[in-house]
Design a protein around this motif. Structure first.
Motif, PDB file in Angstrom:
ATOM      1  N   LYS A 122      47.405  62.626  73.303  1.00 17.03           N
ATOM      2  CA  LYS A 122      47.065  63.619  72.267  1.00 17.03           C
ATOM      3  C   LYS A 122      48.256  64.506  71.959  1.00 17.03           C
ATOM      4  O   LYS A 122      48.548  64.782  70.792  1.00 17.03           O
ATOM      5  CB  LYS A 122      45.887  64.491  72.736  1.00 17.03           C
ATOM      6  N   TYR A 123      48.950  64.947  72.991  1.00 21.95           N
ATOM      7  CA  TYR A 123      50.105  65.809  72.800  1.00 21.95           C
ATOM      8  C   TYR A 123      51.196  65.067  72.027  1.00 21.95           C
ATOM      9  O   TYR A 123      51.810  65.618  71.103  1.00 21.95           O
ATOM     10  CB  TYR A 123      50.635  66.285  74.159  1.00 21.95           C
ATOM     11  N   GLN A 124      51.453  63.822  72.385  1.00 15.30           N
ATOM     12  CA  GLN A 124      52.487  63.036  71.719  1.00 15.30           C
ATOM     13  C   GLN A 124      52.173  62.825  70.236  1.00 15.30           C
ATOM     14  O   GLN A 124      53.069  62.910  69.387  1.00 15.30           O
ATOM     15  CB  GLN A 124      52.674  61.687  72.420  1.00 15.30           C
ATOM     16  N   LYS A 125      50.908  62.565  69.911  1.00 12.07           N
ATOM     17  CA  LYS A 125      50.525  62.391  68.498  1.00 12.07           C
ATOM     18  C   LYS A 125      50.777  63.673  67.715  1.00 12.07           C
ATOM     19  O   LYS A 125      51.285  63.633  66.590  1.00 12.07           O
ATOM     20  CB  LYS A 125      49.064  61.960  68.392  1.00 12.07           C
ATOM     21  N   SER A 126      50.430  64.798  68.294  1.00  8.34           N
ATOM     22  CA  SER A 126      50.665  66.086  67.650  1.00  8.34           C
ATOM     23  C   SER A 126      52.157  66.343  67.479  1.00  8.34           C
ATOM     24  O   SER A 126      52.611  66.789  66.423  1.00  8.34           O
ATOM     25  CB  SER A 126      50.028  67.201  68.480  1.00  8.34           C
ATOM     26  N   LEU A 127      52.922  66.046  68.506  1.00  9.63           N
ATOM     27  CA  LEU A 127      54.367  66.244  68.467  1.00  9.63           C
ATOM     28  C   LEU A 127      55.016  65.369  67.400  1.00  9.63           C
ATOM     29  O   LEU A 127      55.890  65.825  66.652  1.00  9.63           O
ATOM     30  CB  LEU A 127      54.967  65.944  69.841  1.00  9.63           C
ATOM     31  N   GLU A 128      54.580  64.129  67.316  1.00 11.09           N
ATOM     32  CA  GLU A 128      55.149  63.214  66.326  1.00 11.09           C
ATOM     33  C   GLU A 128      54.932  63.720  64.907  1.00 11.09           C
ATOM     34  O   GLU A 128      55.802  63.592  64.050  1.00 11.09           O
ATOM     35  CB  GLU A 128      54.551  61.816  66.496  1.00 11.09           C
ATOM     36  N   LYS A 129      53.790  64.331  64.658  1.00  7.67           N
ATOM     37  CA  LYS A 129      53.492  64.875  63.331  1.00  7.67           C
ATOM     38  C   LYS A 129      54.397  66.063  62.999  1.00  7.67           C
ATOM     39  O   LYS A 129      54.660  66.330  61.835  1.00  7.67           O
ATOM     40  CB  LYS A 129      52.031  65.314  63.246  1.00  7.67           C
ATOM     41  N   ASN A 130      54.830  66.785  64.018  1.00  9.44           N
ATOM     42  CA  ASN A 130      55.601  68.009  63.813  1.00  9.44           C
ATOM     43  C   ASN A 130      57.082  67.879  64.170  1.00  9.44           C
ATOM     44  O   ASN A 130      57.800  68.877  64.150  1.00  9.44           O
ATOM     45  CB  ASN A 130      54.979  69.148  64.630  1.00  9.44           C
ATOM     46  N   ALA A 131      57.540  66.690  64.505  1.00  5.67           N
ATOM     47  CA  ALA A 131      58.919  66.513  64.975  1.00  5.67           C
ATOM     48  C   ALA A 131      59.942  66.986  63.952  1.00  5.67           C
ATOM     49  O   ALA A 131      60.942  67.620  64.305  1.00  5.67           O
ATOM     50  CB  ALA A 131      59.168  65.062  65.366  1.00  5.67           C
ATOM     51  N   ASP A 132      59.719  66.713  62.669  1.00  9.53           N
ATOM     52  CA  ASP A 132      60.671  67.133  61.643  1.00  9.53           C
ATOM     53  C   ASP A 132      60.760  68.652  61.555  1.00  9.53           C
ATOM     54  O   ASP A 132      61.852  69.213  61.432  1.00  9.53           O
ATOM     55  CB  ASP A 132      60.293  66.557  60.277  1.00  9.53           C
ATOM     56  N   THR A 133      59.632  69.318  61.623  1.00  5.35           N
ATOM     57  CA  THR A 133      59.604  70.785  61.561  1.00  5.35           C
ATOM     58  C   THR A 133      60.296  71.389  62.777  1.00  5.35           C
ATOM     59  O   THR A 133      61.072  72.340  62.649  1.00  5.35           O
ATOM     60  CB  THR A 133      58.140  71.288  61.481  1.00  5.35           C
ATOM     61  N   ILE A 134      60.043  70.826  63.941  1.00  6.05           N
ATOM     62  CA  ILE A 134      60.687  71.305  65.169  1.00  6.05           C
ATOM     63  C   ILE A 134      62.194  71.094  65.083  1.00  6.05           C
ATOM     64  O   ILE A 134      62.981  71.986  65.421  1.00  6.05           O
ATOM     65  CB  ILE A 134      60.088  70.607  66.403  1.00  6.05           C
ATOM     66  N   ALA A 135      62.621  69.932  64.599  1.00 10.43           N
ATOM     67  CA  ALA A 135      64.044  69.649  64.456  1.00 10.43           C
ATOM     68  C   ALA A 135      64.704  70.633  63.497  1.00 10.43           C
ATOM     69  O   ALA A 135      65.822  71.105  63.741  1.00 10.43           O
ATOM     70  CB  ALA A 135      64.250  68.213  63.970  1.00 10.43           C
ATOM     71  N   GLN A 136      64.019  70.970  62.433  1.00 11.35           N
ATOM     72  CA  GLN A 136      64.540  71.943  61.465  1.00 11.35           C
ATOM     73  C   GLN A 136      64.769  73.293  62.135  1.00 11.35           C
ATOM     74  O   GLN A 136      65.825  73.906  61.982  1.00 11.35           O
ATOM     75  CB  GLN A 136      63.557  72.098  60.295  1.00 11.35           C
ATOM     76  N   LYS A 137      63.796  73.744  62.912  1.00  9.45           N
ATOM     77  CA  LYS A 137      63.924  75.036  63.605  1.00  9.45           C
ATOM     78  C   LYS A 137      65.053  75.009  64.625  1.00  9.45           C
ATOM     79  O   LYS A 137      65.813  75.969  64.746  1.00  9.45           O
ATOM     80  CB  LYS A 137      62.603  75.405  64.279  1.00  9.45           C
ATOM     81  N   LEU A 138      65.189  73.918  65.366  1.00  6.91           N
ATOM     82  CA  LEU A 138      66.263  73.801  66.338  1.00  6.91           C
ATOM     83  C   LEU A 138      67.623  73.734  65.649  1.00  6.91           C
ATOM     84  O   LEU A 138      68.604  74.282  66.143  1.00  6.91           O
ATOM     85  CB  LEU A 138      66.046  72.577  67.233  1.00  6.91           C
ATOM     86  N   GLY A 139      67.668  73.106  64.491  1.00  9.34           N
ATOM     87  CA  GLY A 139      68.902  73.067  63.709  1.00  9.34           C
ATOM     88  C   GLY A 139      69.322  74.447  63.221  1.00  9.34           C
ATOM     89  O   GLY A 139      70.504  74.786  63.203  1.00  9.34           O
ATOM     90  N   GLU A 140      68.338  75.261  62.854  1.00 13.20           N
ATOM     91  CA  GLU A 140      68.622  76.615  62.359  1.00 13.20           C
ATOM     92  C   GLU A 140      69.247  77.493  63.433  1.00 13.20           C
ATOM     93  O   GLU A 140      70.002  78.409  63.116  1.00 13.20           O
ATOM     94  CB  GLU A 140      67.345  77.251  61.828  1.00 13.20           C
ATOM     95  N   ILE A 141      68.942  77.232  64.697  1.00 16.31           N
ATOM     96  CA  ILE A 141      69.518  78.051  65.774  1.00 16.31           C
ATOM     97  C   ILE A 141      70.679  77.342  66.466  1.00 16.31           C
ATOM     98  O   ILE A 141      71.158  77.802  67.485  1.00 16.31           O
ATOM     99  CB  ILE A 141      68.443  78.501  66.787  1.00 16.31           C
ATOM    100  N   GLY A 142      71.100  76.212  65.901  1.00 14.82           N
ATOM    101  CA  GLY A 142      72.294  75.544  66.384  1.00 14.82           C
ATOM    102  C   GLY A 142      72.117  74.642  67.590  1.00 14.82           C
ATOM    103  O   GLY A 142      73.098  74.245  68.221  1.00 14.82           O
TER     104      GLY A 142
END
Length: 144
Positions: A122-142
């Motif tokens: 369940k956690y992995q399915k949720s994470l996969e749906k949000n991976a792009d958004t998480i990557a964007q946030k991590l990119g913003e903080i370098g």
């Protein structure tokens, strides 16, 4: 480095095997504690000392800091890895992580996480749906 995802079984005596490559890095004794997101954290004694020292360096004047330290340190147990490569999961930790028969043992660099397989999926399915958004946030903080 502790990396990868492995499927194991929690036996009737509440023991779970750790992958051989993890055991080599973790040593003969590990610390098992409450994790985040409904899992358990497993640390080598060396990594646990580093983690607990970081917690000890936080201001105890802050309520959130005290609560965070209590959560991890108060819920921690030292466990020996037996000759078959298994660790015993205490009842209170087994119940907290809702561990059933099938357990995911995931390496996360400095520590290992133990997940109930259904919770992990369940956690992995949720994470996969949000991976792009998480990557964007991590990119913003370098970070990436």
């Amino acid at each position: 480095m502790l990396i990868g995802e492995h499927k194991h079984t929690l036996d009737t005596k509440k023991r779970v095997s750790l992958p051989a490559k993890f055991r080599k890095e973790l040593g003969k004794t590990v610390i098992v504690t409450k994790g985040l997101d409904s899992c358990l954290f497993v640390y080598s004694v060396k990594e646990w000392k580093i983690f607990s020292e970081r917690l000890g360096n936080l201001s105890m004047g802050q309520g959130d800091t005290r609560a965070f330290a209590r959560y991890f340190l108060g819920g921690a147990v030292e466990v020996d890895i037996d000759s078959a490569g298994r660790i015993l999961i205490p009842d209170f930790l087994k119940d907290l992580a809702q561990l059933q028969t099938k357990v995911i043992v995931a390496g996360l660099g400095s520590h290992v996480e133990l997940w109930d397989e259904d919770q992990w999926n369940k956690y992995q399915k949720s994470l996969e749906k949000n991976a792009d958004t998480i990557a964007q946030k991590l990119g913003e903080i370098g970070v990436i």
